[in-house]
Design a protein around this motif. Structure first.
Motif, PDB file in Angstrom:
ATOM      1  N   GLU A 224      11.329 -26.861 -30.582  1.00 29.84           N
ATOM      2  CA  GLU A 224      12.484 -27.040 -30.757  1.00 29.84           C
ATOM      3  C   GLU A 224      13.383 -28.190 -30.491  1.00 29.84           C
ATOM      4  O   GLU A 224      14.185 -28.477 -31.130  1.00 29.84           O
ATOM      5  CB  GLU A 224      12.958 -25.385 -29.898  1.00 29.84           C
ATOM      6  CG  GLU A 224      14.707 -25.023 -29.388  1.00 29.84           C
ATOM      7  CD  GLU A 224      14.959 -23.815 -28.780  1.00 29.84           C
ATOM      8  OE1 GLU A 224      16.401 -23.688 -28.469  1.00 29.84           O
ATOM      9  OE2 GLU A 224      14.208 -23.982 -27.646  1.00 29.84           O
ATOM     10  N   ASP A 225      12.679 -28.415 -29.242  1.00 29.04           N
ATOM     11  CA  ASP A 225      13.846 -30.231 -28.986  1.00 29.04           C
ATOM     12  C   ASP A 225      13.313 -30.745 -30.663  1.00 29.04           C
ATOM     13  O   ASP A 225      13.963 -31.491 -30.904  1.00 29.04           O
ATOM     14  CB  ASP A 225      13.036 -31.038 -28.127  1.00 29.04           C
ATOM     15  CG  ASP A 225      13.038 -30.434 -26.687  1.00 29.04           C
ATOM     16  OD1 ASP A 225      14.448 -29.440 -26.721  1.00 29.04           O
ATOM     17  OD2 ASP A 225      12.452 -29.167 -25.676  1.00 29.04           O
ATOM     18  N   HIS A 226      12.467 -30.916 -31.344  1.00 31.46           N
ATOM     19  CA  HIS A 226      11.971 -32.047 -31.999  1.00 31.46           C
ATOM     20  C   HIS A 226      12.762 -31.502 -33.290  1.00 31.46           C
ATOM     21  O   HIS A 226      13.014 -32.021 -33.714  1.00 31.46           O
ATOM     22  CB  HIS A 226      10.913 -31.708 -32.883  1.00 31.46           C
ATOM     23  CG  HIS A 226       9.873 -32.423 -31.331  1.00 31.46           C
ATOM     24  ND1 HIS A 226       9.478 -34.065 -31.091  1.00 31.46           N
ATOM     25  CD2 HIS A 226       8.566 -32.272 -30.844  1.00 31.46           C
ATOM     26  CE1 HIS A 226       8.970 -34.220 -30.676  1.00 31.46           C
ATOM     27  NE2 HIS A 226       8.387 -33.293 -30.025  1.00 31.46           N
ATOM     28  N   LEU A 227      13.442 -30.088 -33.823  1.00 34.57           N
ATOM     29  CA  LEU A 227      13.673 -29.223 -34.817  1.00 34.57           C
ATOM     30  C   LEU A 227      15.287 -30.177 -34.291  1.00 34.57           C
ATOM     31  O   LEU A 227      16.208 -30.123 -35.324  1.00 34.57           O
ATOM     32  CB  LEU A 227      13.544 -28.044 -35.565  1.00 34.57           C
ATOM     33  CG  LEU A 227      12.004 -27.913 -35.093  1.00 34.57           C
ATOM     34  CD1 LEU A 227      12.354 -26.530 -35.111  1.00 34.57           C
ATOM     35  CD2 LEU A 227      11.523 -28.240 -36.323  1.00 34.57           C
TER      36      LEU A 227
ATOM     37  N   LYS B  78      17.878 -31.779 -36.540  1.00 29.80           N
ATOM     38  CA  LYS B  78      19.188 -31.860 -36.928  1.00 29.80           C
ATOM     39  C   LYS B  78      19.889 -32.809 -36.443  1.00 29.80           C
ATOM     40  O   LYS B  78      20.992 -32.183 -37.554  1.00 29.80           O
ATOM     41  CB  LYS B  78      19.427 -30.498 -36.966  1.00 29.80           C
ATOM     42  CG  LYS B  78      18.309 -28.588 -37.637  1.00 29.80           C
ATOM     43  CD  LYS B  78      18.162 -27.732 -36.750  1.00 29.80           C
ATOM     44  CE  LYS B  78      17.717 -27.017 -37.840  1.00 29.80           C
ATOM     45  NZ  LYS B  78      17.722 -25.561 -36.682  1.00 29.80           N
ATOM     46  N   SER B  79      20.364 -33.418 -35.806  1.00 31.82           N
ATOM     47  CA  SER B  79      20.948 -33.924 -35.380  1.00 31.82           C
ATOM     48  C   SER B  79      22.173 -35.701 -35.706  1.00 31.82           C
ATOM     49  O   SER B  79      23.140 -35.877 -35.694  1.00 31.82           O
ATOM     50  CB  SER B  79      20.806 -34.067 -34.043  1.00 31.82           C
ATOM     51  OG  SER B  79      19.756 -35.979 -34.031  1.00 31.82           O
ATOM     52  N   GLY B  80      20.851 -35.514 -36.770  1.00 33.28           N
ATOM     53  CA  GLY B  80      21.629 -36.392 -37.374  1.00 33.28           C
ATOM     54  C   GLY B  80      21.097 -38.045 -36.877  1.00 33.28           C
ATOM     55  O   GLY B  80      21.309 -38.548 -37.608  1.00 33.28           O
TER      56      GLY B  80
ATOM     57  N   ILE C  98       8.391 -37.942 -32.981  1.00 37.49           N
ATOM     58  CA  ILE C  98       7.274 -37.348 -33.614  1.00 37.49           C
ATOM     59  C   ILE C  98       6.591 -36.047 -32.868  1.00 37.49           C
ATOM     60  O   ILE C  98       5.934 -36.998 -31.725  1.00 37.49           O
ATOM     61  CB  ILE C  98       7.050 -37.204 -34.541  1.00 37.49           C
ATOM     62  CG1 ILE C  98       5.710 -38.439 -34.456  1.00 37.49           C
ATOM     63  CG2 ILE C  98       8.044 -37.723 -35.659  1.00 37.49           C
ATOM     64  CD1 ILE C  98       4.973 -39.190 -34.973  1.00 37.49           C
ATOM     65  N   PRO C  99       6.470 -34.748 -33.032  1.00 34.59           N
ATOM     66  CA  PRO C  99       4.933 -33.871 -32.111  1.00 34.59           C
ATOM     67  C   PRO C  99       3.958 -34.516 -32.701  1.00 34.59           C
ATOM     68  O   PRO C  99       3.611 -35.168 -33.116  1.00 34.59           O
ATOM     69  CB  PRO C  99       5.814 -32.604 -32.147  1.00 34.59           C
ATOM     70  CG  PRO C  99       5.865 -32.501 -33.299  1.00 34.59           C
ATOM     71  CD  PRO C  99       6.798 -34.494 -33.882  1.00 34.59           C
TER      72      PRO C  99
ATOM     73  N   ALA D 289       4.836 -30.182 -40.704  1.00 32.05           N
ATOM     74  CA  ALA D 289       6.440 -29.977 -41.223  1.00 32.05           C
ATOM     75  C   ALA D 289       7.455 -30.466 -40.196  1.00 32.05           C
ATOM     76  O   ALA D 289       8.246 -30.776 -40.872  1.00 32.05           O
ATOM     77  CB  ALA D 289       6.995 -28.481 -41.187  1.00 32.05           C
ATOM     78  N   ALA D 290       7.340 -30.658 -38.712  1.00 30.20           N
ATOM     79  CA  ALA D 290       7.705 -31.482 -37.389  1.00 30.20           C
ATOM     80  C   ALA D 290       8.067 -33.026 -37.400  1.00 30.20           C
ATOM     81  O   ALA D 290       8.335 -33.228 -36.532  1.00 30.20           O
ATOM     82  CB  ALA D 290       7.300 -30.976 -36.052  1.00 30.20           C
ATOM     83  N   GLY D 291       6.512 -33.249 -38.145  1.00 35.42           N
ATOM     84  CA  GLY D 291       6.892 -35.193 -38.567  1.00 35.42           C
ATOM     85  C   GLY D 291       5.781 -35.458 -37.915  1.00 35.42           C
ATOM     86  O   GLY D 291       4.754 -36.905 -38.364  1.00 35.42           O
ATOM     87  N   ALA D 292       4.672 -34.370 -37.092  1.00 36.33           N
ATOM     88  CA  ALA D 292       2.891 -34.724 -36.725  1.00 36.33           C
ATOM     89  C   ALA D 292       2.419 -35.409 -37.338  1.00 36.33           C
ATOM     90  O   ALA D 292       1.940 -35.135 -38.382  1.00 36.33           O
ATOM     91  CB  ALA D 292       2.822 -33.780 -35.692  1.00 36.33           C
TER      92      ALA D 292
END
Length: 458
Positions: A162-165, A169-171, A177-178, A227-230
């Protein structure tokens, strides 16, 4: 405390790399810092309580962990009192890398010019607290100021991310990355293993009591991390022993793991097989596999029972890399898509095992000096032990592996100074020309970490 002295030759190598972007591809910072971007709470919570290098030294000299706000009393202990204790014992850190990192942090990051001692503790605490309250010292601002190009956290396989997402989204443009850490799912000897399997089943909608479905659930989670960058996985390996079992045997062991009925020997065999499964998955999906081996965990039973794990009593242990990795390597080690980074606390294996292995197997890279050895002398011993057999291109560059965010620039600066000292020696010995040494310095300071961890697209 003065900076580590460099000769004229070493300084010429160091200057071009000192301000290179920091690549931090493995560490234990909390992604919530950048997701919420809130001010760090206080100097003790930032500099002392998360850093086992610091509190293990204080504990060794009789300071109770409770007095440092560690454990169940952490929220009740006045952080100013914790900082006073730390300042009163500052002399204990003389000669240690912690002293070098903290000196760098105080002077360069926090702009503290007063010498730390018991009499100045309150003054310095107030100066640090004042800085932490300003926008310039919030996590995102410090990340940018430190010139960090990539930072990887380490996250349980069942993490929601959740924190990575939220960061994505924050810009904000920072790359956090995880890293996929599946130990709770793969090692039946870990506390809570059956519960972790049940949680995996709920997250993925797969029946993890079935071995084939369990493997698919692991692939699902790896895909979610990618998908979250790992780009990497991470594995804590208490005893370096991989195996490859017949399907019927691993299914039998998995059935026992689900209900928590395996013996200690069966747990080790199961985990050894799962490490080989992870290597096969890494060859398939391209995630870099990190293996950290050789730590005898939680050797102080009383501290472990009272305060939990990661409280400074982990000790280096002998590691047999050649035999331990043989089943994994002989099954998948020749696959050009696999990459495995090996970290050891057993320095005796650098020249005897790791350098010859990395100098042969195309999948292997040697991780930088880790934990007890990420010091100036540890860095120099490392280069002396591995380079003549493995070369430079089979190394992984540097990572800081820290929970102490403000120490990241200090740790990378220490590495870069160690690189400069090593390469200056090579020039003086006639092993390298100055131009070639400059190219290798760039590799070790920045480029190898990007290449090793496949961060080019992040």
């Amino acid at each position: 405390m003065p900076e580590i002295a460099l000769s004229t030759t070493a300084m010429a190598i160091y200057e071009p790399i000192r301000d290179q972007p920091i690549v931090s591809p493995h560490g234990h910072c909390d992604p919530v810092w950048w997701a919420k971007n809130e001010a760090f709470p206080n100097p003790a919570a930032l500099l002392i309580q998360p850093d086992h290098y610091v509190f293990r030294m204080l504990y060794s000299q009789g300071v109770p962990l409770e007095d440092l706000g560690i454990g169940s009393n952490a929220k009740n202990r006045d952080p100013r009192d914790v900082f006073r204790i730390f300042a009163a014992h500052w002399k204990l850190f003389a000669g240690t890398p912690s002293r070098q990192w903290l000196d760098h942090t105080f002077r360069h990051t926090l702009d503290i010019q007063t010498a730390l001692r018991a009499e100045t503790a309150d003054q310095i605490y107030d100066e640090i607290a004042s800085r932490l309250a300003s926008d310039e010292f919030r996590p995102r601002a410090l990340f940018d100021r430190f010139n960090i190009s990539h930072l990887a956290t380490t996250d349980p396989a069942n993490a929601t991310l959740e924190d990575h997402l939220s960061i994505a989204k924050s810009g904000w443009k920072g790359c956090v990355i995880p890293t996929f850490r599946p130990d709770d799912l793969l090692n039946p000897a870990r506390e809570g293993h059956p519960a972790a399997l049940a949680e995996l089943a709920e997250m993925t909608g797969r029946e993890t009591k079935n071995y084939a479905a369990f493997l698919e659930a692991l692939r699902d989670r790896r895909a979610a991390f990618r998908a979250a960058g790992a780009t990497a996985t991470d594995h804590d390996v208490p005893e370096m022993a991989t195996v490859w079992l017949a399907r019927a045997e691993i299914e039998r062991l998995h059935a026992g793991a689900v209900i928590g009925s395996l013996t200690q020997e069966e747990c080790a065999t199961y985990y050894g097989h799962m490490l080989t499964e992870m290597a096969q998955m890494s060859a398939d999906d391209g995630m870099v596999m990190q293996i950290h081996a050789g730590s005898r965990r939680n050797t102080n039973q009383q501290v472990f029972e009272t305060f939990g794990p990661d409280k400074g009593s982990d000790i280096p242990a002998p590691t047999n890399w050649v035999d331990g990795m043989a089943p994994l390597l002989n099954r998948v080690g020749n696959n050009p898509q696999l990459r495995v980074v090996l970290f050891t606390l057993d320095e005796s294996t650098y020249a005897r095992e790791l350098a010859p292995m990395a100098g042969h197997w195309p999948c292997l890279r040697i991780g930088p000096p880790w934990w007890f050895h990420d010091s100036l002398n540890g860095i120099r011993r490392y280069f002396d032990a591995v380079v003549e057999t493995a070369g430079y291109h089979n190394l992984a560059g540097f990572n800081d592996d820290t929970r102490a965010f403000l120490s990241i620039p200090a740790r990378h600066d220490l590495w870069r100074r160690g690189v400069a000292l090593h390469l200056a020696d090579q020039i003086d010995l006639g092993v390298l020309a100055k131009e070639e040494a400059a190219e290798i310095a760039q590799l070790l300071a920045h480029d190898l970490a990007i290449k090793t961890y496949r961060l080019e697209k992040n």
